[in-house]
Design a protein around this motif. Structure first.
Motif, PDB file in Angstrom:
ATOM      1  N   GLU A 141       0.802  -1.225   0.000  1.00  0.00           N
ATOM      2  CA  GLU A 141       0.000   0.000   0.000  1.00  0.00           C
ATOM      3  C   GLU A 141       0.833   1.272   0.000  1.00  0.00           C
ATOM      4  O   GLU A 141       0.294   2.356  -0.255  1.00  0.00           O
ATOM      5  CB  GLU A 141      -0.981  -0.029   1.164  1.00  0.00           C
ATOM      6  N   HIS A 198      -6.343  -3.080   1.450  1.00  0.00           N
ATOM      7  CA  HIS A 198      -7.373  -2.833   2.457  1.00  0.00           C
ATOM      8  C   HIS A 198      -7.290  -1.453   3.121  1.00  0.00           C
ATOM      9  O   HIS A 198      -8.240  -1.070   3.800  1.00  0.00           O
ATOM     10  CB  HIS A 198      -7.296  -3.906   3.547  1.00  0.00           C
ATOM     11  N   GLY A 199      -6.189  -0.743   2.946  1.00  0.00           N
ATOM     12  CA  GLY A 199      -6.020   0.550   3.608  1.00  0.00           C
ATOM     13  C   GLY A 199      -6.068   1.704   2.639  1.00  0.00           C
ATOM     14  O   GLY A 199      -7.000   1.841   1.840  1.00  0.00           O
ATOM     15  N   LYS A 201      -6.561   0.802  -1.027  1.00  0.00           N
ATOM     16  CA  LYS A 201      -7.943   0.562  -1.441  1.00  0.00           C
ATOM     17  C   LYS A 201      -8.659   1.880  -1.704  1.00  0.00           C
ATOM     18  O   LYS A 201      -9.425   2.013  -2.671  1.00  0.00           O
ATOM     19  CB  LYS A 201      -8.685  -0.243  -0.374  1.00  0.00           C
ATOM     20  N   ILE A 202      -8.426   2.871  -0.852  1.00  0.00           N
ATOM     21  CA  ILE A 202      -9.050   4.183  -1.048  1.00  0.00           C
ATOM     22  C   ILE A 202      -8.651   4.770  -2.393  1.00  0.00           C
ATOM     23  O   ILE A 202      -9.495   5.234  -3.171  1.00  0.00           O
ATOM     24  CB  ILE A 202      -8.671   5.129   0.102  1.00  0.00           C
ATOM     25  N   CYS A 245     -15.624  -0.728   2.925  1.00  0.00           N
ATOM     26  CA  CYS A 245     -14.864  -1.048   4.138  1.00  0.00           C
ATOM     27  C   CYS A 245     -13.361  -0.985   3.883  1.00  0.00           C
ATOM     28  O   CYS A 245     -12.854  -1.570   2.926  1.00  0.00           O
ATOM     29  CB  CYS A 245     -15.237  -2.438   4.644  1.00  0.00           C
ATOM     30  N   ASN A 246     -12.656  -0.280   4.750  1.00  0.00           N
ATOM     31  CA  ASN A 246     -11.200  -0.195   4.676  1.00  0.00           C
ATOM     32  C   ASN A 246     -10.660   0.017   6.075  1.00  0.00           C
ATOM     33  O   ASN A 246     -11.428   0.269   7.018  1.00  0.00           O
ATOM     34  CB  ASN A 246     -10.781   0.947   3.738  1.00  0.00           C
ATOM     35  N   THR A 247      -9.361  -0.073   6.225  1.00  0.00           N
ATOM     36  CA  THR A 247      -8.754   0.013   7.551  1.00  0.00           C
ATOM     37  C   THR A 247      -8.399   1.443   7.950  1.00  0.00           C
ATOM     38  O   THR A 247      -7.804   1.647   9.012  1.00  0.00           O
ATOM     39  CB  THR A 247      -7.485  -0.856   7.613  1.00  0.00           C
ATOM     40  N   ASN A 284     -14.047   4.346   6.669  1.00  0.00           N
ATOM     41  CA  ASN A 284     -15.052   4.045   5.655  1.00  0.00           C
ATOM     42  C   ASN A 284     -15.633   5.321   5.050  1.00  0.00           C
ATOM     43  O   ASN A 284     -16.115   5.312   3.908  1.00  0.00           O
ATOM     44  CB  ASN A 284     -16.179   3.209   6.254  1.00  0.00           C
TER      45      ASN A 284
END
Length: 390
Positions: A166, A195-196, A199-200, A223-225, A228
């Motif tokens: 990431e 996921h973080g 992902k955004i 959903c992400n870390t 959201n």
């Protein structure tokens, strides 16, 4: 001695693993570390998680103009593209590794492309070398950004491998979007692996050009870390949440995804929220309508509480929602339906039964039920809302 010092300083990647090889060796499970961590964060009081520094700066700070540190990079790179040699590459690499790339990258690329002496074949080769061999993150990021200036289908595996980490997803996304034949499909492929902040960045760039992507945006895209809230309005609009909920029945995964999106919209900030979402009133009303037809869970009940609380806050200021196109009767009906759901005594019975069952299964003296998984968390949150003493 001075010559040796000069060479050590300039050839700063020698003797260090390339970031690309480091990531490849970790396989499918990446832990967020990089081989230049100690060096990169040496003068910083904190260490940002992978991708966070570029993500925060990119979302909340304006891009800077090129400073005196940037112009030597342009000159060196243009010369290296036409007359490559190891000494110039060393000087260029050293400057890149020390530059905060994200704040000036667009301006740098524009100046490089517009330069009358740039050799684009040589520029491509230098970009590829930086991405494959760079041992410092800023040099690799710059190489990825350069690759985005070209058709780079042949380097897809290289770009995707780095993009899974990431810290580099943003730059890989730009390279994919600008340089691959089917960039949107590749972005979607990568979006399902991060996921973080990565992902955004990917969801922000993803075009909803087929039902598979729209379905994913509504069920898993939000959903992400990080938060959201960054992705809620994007997923709601591009996934067409208002259409997906305007039916008689939906699947459990969509109900879960809708809960995540709605709660983030209601929470507000740092991106667009429920006040910016043109279908807000309709989506809330349809969610409550569907709730009574689904096999609803504590997760969904908690969303009902949050919708009820939001509407409660605006009872004395209905003009605010009216100005946004919310119809008074629709608000009143949604509020009434929320209260009806919450008042159902079956929820209290379900919570007390779940607690009693859990305590028996634990086979030990348990004073209180402890939330040790996601479902327990939602149950405990609902118990608190219902003022159930457990």
């Amino acid at each position: 001695m001075s010559v040796a010092f000069f060479n050590r300083k300039r050839n700063s990647w020698i003797g260090k693993p390339s970031i690309y090889s480091f990531i490849k060796e970790q396989g499918q499970v990446l832990d967020g570390t990089l081989p230049d961590d100690d060096e990169y964060w040496a003068d910083s009081p904190i260490r940002w998680v992978a991708g966070a520094q570029d993500g925060v700066f990119g979302h909340h700070m304006a891009e800077e103009e090129i400073t005196e540190k940037g112009y030597p990079i342009i000159r060196l790179l243009v010369k290296q593209s036409s007359r490559p040699n190891e000494l110039r590459r060393s000087a260029l690499y050293h400057r890149l590794s020390k530059l905060q790339i994200s704040s000036v990258i667009d301006h740098l690329l524009q100046k490089i492309v517009e330069h009358p002496s740039v050799n684009f074949d040589g520029l491509y080769q230098e970009a590829k070398w930086l991405v494959q061999n760079g041992a410092h993150r800023n040099s690799v990021k710059f190489g990825l950004a350069l690759l985005g200036l070209f058709k780079n289908d042949e380097e897809k595996e290289l770009i995707l491998s780095l993009g899974r980490h990431e810290e580099f997803t943003l730059y890989a996304a730009v390279a994919i979007q600008n340089g691959t034949t089917d960039g949107n499909k590749t972005l979607f492929e990568l979006a399902q692996q991060v996921h973080g902040w990565g992902k955004i960045h990917l969801v922000e760039r993803l075009e909803p050009n087929n039902d598979e992507i729209k379905n994913w945006l509504l069920r898993d895209g939000c959903c992400n870390t990080v938060m959201n809230e960054y992705l809620a309005s994007i997923c709601a609009r591009r996934g067409e949440l208002h259409k997906a909920l305007a039916v008689e029945k939906i699947d459990a995964q969509l109900m879960d995804g809708a809960s995540d999106i709605i709660e983030a919209l209601l929470a507000g900030g740092p991106a667009e929220d429920i006040y910016d979402y043109e279908y807000g009133a309709q989506v809330l009303a349809d969610y409550i309508r569907l709730f009574e037809k689904q096999c609803a869970s504590f997760k969904h009940l908690l969303t009902v509480f949050k919708i009820r609380d939001f509407l409660n806050e605006h009872q004395d200021n209905e003009s605010l929602l009216s100005e946004l196109g919310w119809v008074e009767q629709q608000i009143a009906d949604t509020m009434s339906n929320c209260e009806k759901i919450i008042a159902d005594d079956n929820w209290r019975k379900m919570i007390l039964h779940a607690v009693a069952t859990k305590e028996r299964v634990q086979n030990e003296n348990t004073v209180a039920c402890v939330a040790d998984n996601e479902q327990d968390y939602y149950m405990m949150a609902c118990a608190e809302k219902l003022e159930i003493d457990i």
